[in-house]
Design an enzyme around this catalytic site. Structure first.
Site, mmCIF file in Angstrom:
data_model
loop_
_atom_site.group_PDB
_atom_site.id
_atom_site.type_symbol
_atom_site.label_atom_id
_atom_site.label_comp_id
_atom_site.label_asym_id
_atom_site.label_seq_id
_atom_site.Cartn_x
_atom_site.Cartn_y
_atom_site.Cartn_z
ATOM 1 N N LYS A 144 0.855 -1.194 0.000
ATOM 2 C CA LYS A 144 0.000 0.000 0.000
ATOM 3 C C LYS A 144 0.887 1.239 0.000
ATOM 4 O O LYS A 144 1.841 1.327 0.795
ATOM 5 C CB LYS A 144 -0.888 0.001 1.254
ATOM 6 C CG LYS A 144 -1.917 -1.121 1.289
ATOM 7 C CD LYS A 144 -3.050 -0.877 0.297
ATOM 8 C CE LYS A 144 -4.218 -1.831 0.580
ATOM 9 N NZ LYS A 144 -5.299 -1.699 -0.412
ATOM 10 N N LYS A 152 -13.239 -8.018 -7.916
ATOM 11 C CA LYS A 152 -13.696 -8.403 -6.573
ATOM 12 C C LYS A 152 -15.162 -8.762 -6.678
ATOM 13 O O LYS A 152 -15.956 -7.950 -7.162
ATOM 14 C CB LYS A 152 -13.544 -7.236 -5.589
ATOM 15 C CG LYS A 152 -12.138 -6.975 -5.129
ATOM 16 C CD LYS A 152 -12.086 -5.910 -4.056
ATOM 17 C CE LYS A 152 -10.642 -5.556 -3.755
ATOM 18 N NZ LYS A 152 -10.529 -4.350 -2.918
#
Ligand code: OSB
Ligand code: MG
Length: 368
Positions: free
Chosen positions: A163, A262
């Protein structure tokens, strides 16, 4: 599908360690487990992956519960269906609320596969016996990131995702790259940048990253297309793709070269498969994203990622990445970088009733 009842379990479990992004910390995970039972006593499970607060998308556990209870479950009750695709079709009349839709739709897929005595992966058209596993590092210190990467490589993960945000990007990544010159590394910004940061983003090109996920706004495909023309690193879209149409437009515009699919974000397995099929026809590689999920959603992800177009390691890590003990049996394990696709009916995992009870906040039953 001869549904006899639907049960919703609201659960909560602490993560082993906080998951940090520039949008905040996830330290404890609330979730919804959907159980659909048919008149013969077969049952299927789904999982609602919305968070307690709307930091990733606009949905929350509470909005999901409202939509399930007051909209989606009544819809299925009023319109008996023969196959899960019919649920996906019925849900198209309801705007957005994709994670709520997916929670119920995926449970119907699991039940349907069990009614057909077939593994869900096979029902979806999956061909892989095992899927390549990647893992996410989400921390605010270089030392912790390096420590986690070392551990994850010992555990066999094939790809590391880190991240990033404007306060933690180039020099942070350069340190990782220096220690691991050959490691497949990708980064995820969760919309931490704008086009004003174009020089920062261009600088990342020299780090030989697999891709950069969702650098710009969560609902953008225009600026991403502009950015992709300026950087060599492939852009992967996550938040921006919530429907098949979004995927089609992003690909046509050149907003990305990769798509993270997703199941929850796109409203279920039917839409996820449509996006996969379209991406394959356009030579756009896809991988399956993660939601810090419990084992039920992880199991659905495994079935989906067994499809041919999932050529890049997914964010499908072991149950132990986040949990002391998961709610499924057996737990998801990573072996030499791969997760095995089960070949028993449905998702191929059962619920760990003891663990579910430990995590249970409340339960609601809807008889049909
Ligand atoms: O942006 O992919 C994301 C987790 C929660 C919400 C959004 C994201 C993530 C991850 C994946 O990065 C974490 C996982 O492996 O489950
Ligand atoms: Mg992402």
């Amino acid at each position: 599908m001869n549904i006899a009842r639907i049960e919703l379990y609201i659960i909560q479990m602490p993560l082993k360690s906080p998951f940090l992004t520039h949008l905040g910390a996830v330290e404890s995970r609330e979730g919804i487990i959907v159980k659909v039972t048919d008149k013969a006593g077969l049952f299927g499970y789904g999982e609602g992956v919305a968070f307690s607060t709307p930091w990733y998308t606009e949905e929350t556990v509470k909005t999901s519960l409202h939509i399930l209870k007051d909209v989606l479950i009544p819809l299925i009750k009023e319109h008996p269906i023969k196959r899960p695709e019919e649920a996906a079709q019925l849900f198209q009349a309801i705007r957005r609320n994709n994670m709520a839709k997916s929670a119920l739709e995926t449970a119907l897929w699991d039940l349907y596969a069990k009614q057909e005595s077939s593994p869900l992966a096979k029902i979806l058209g999956g061909t892989r016996a095992k899927i390549a596993s990647g893992v996410v590092v989400a921390t605010d210190s270089t030392a912790k990131a390096l420590q986690q990467i070392e551990q994850y490589l010992v555990e066999g993960y094939q790809r590391i995702k880190v991240k990033i945000n404007p306060k933690q990007d180039y020099s942070f990544l350069a340190e990782i790259r220096k220690l691991y010159p050959e490691l497949p590394i990708m980064v995820d910004a969760n919309s931490a940048y704008t086009l004003n940061d174009i020089d920062r983003l261009k600088a990342l090109d020299e780090l030989n990253l697999l891709m950069i996920e969702q650098p710009l706004a969560h609902d953008d495909i225009i600026d991403h297309a502009i950015l992709q023309k300026e950087i060599r690193t492939p852009i992967c879209l996550d938040e921006s793709i919530v429907t098949f149409e979004d995927a089609k437009k992003a690909i046509e515009l050149g907003s990305c070269q990769v798509i993270n699919i997703k199941v929850g974000r796109v409203g279920g397995l039917f839409e996820a498969k449509r996006i996969h099929d379209y991406c394959m026809s356009k030579d756009i590689p896809v991988w399956c994203g993660g939601m810090i999920e419990f084992g039920i959603s992880r199991a659905h992800n495994i079935a989906l990622a067994s499809l041919q177009g999932f050529t890049i390691p997914s964010d499908i890590s072991a149950s132990s990445r986040f949990w002391e003990e998961d709610i499924i049996l057996p737990e998801v394990q990573v072996n030499k970088g791969y997760v095995q696709v089960p070949n028993t009916p449905g998702i191929g995992f059962s619920l760990n009733e003891k663990r579910l009870q430990e995590a249970l906040l409340s339960k609601k039953t809807f008889p049909f």
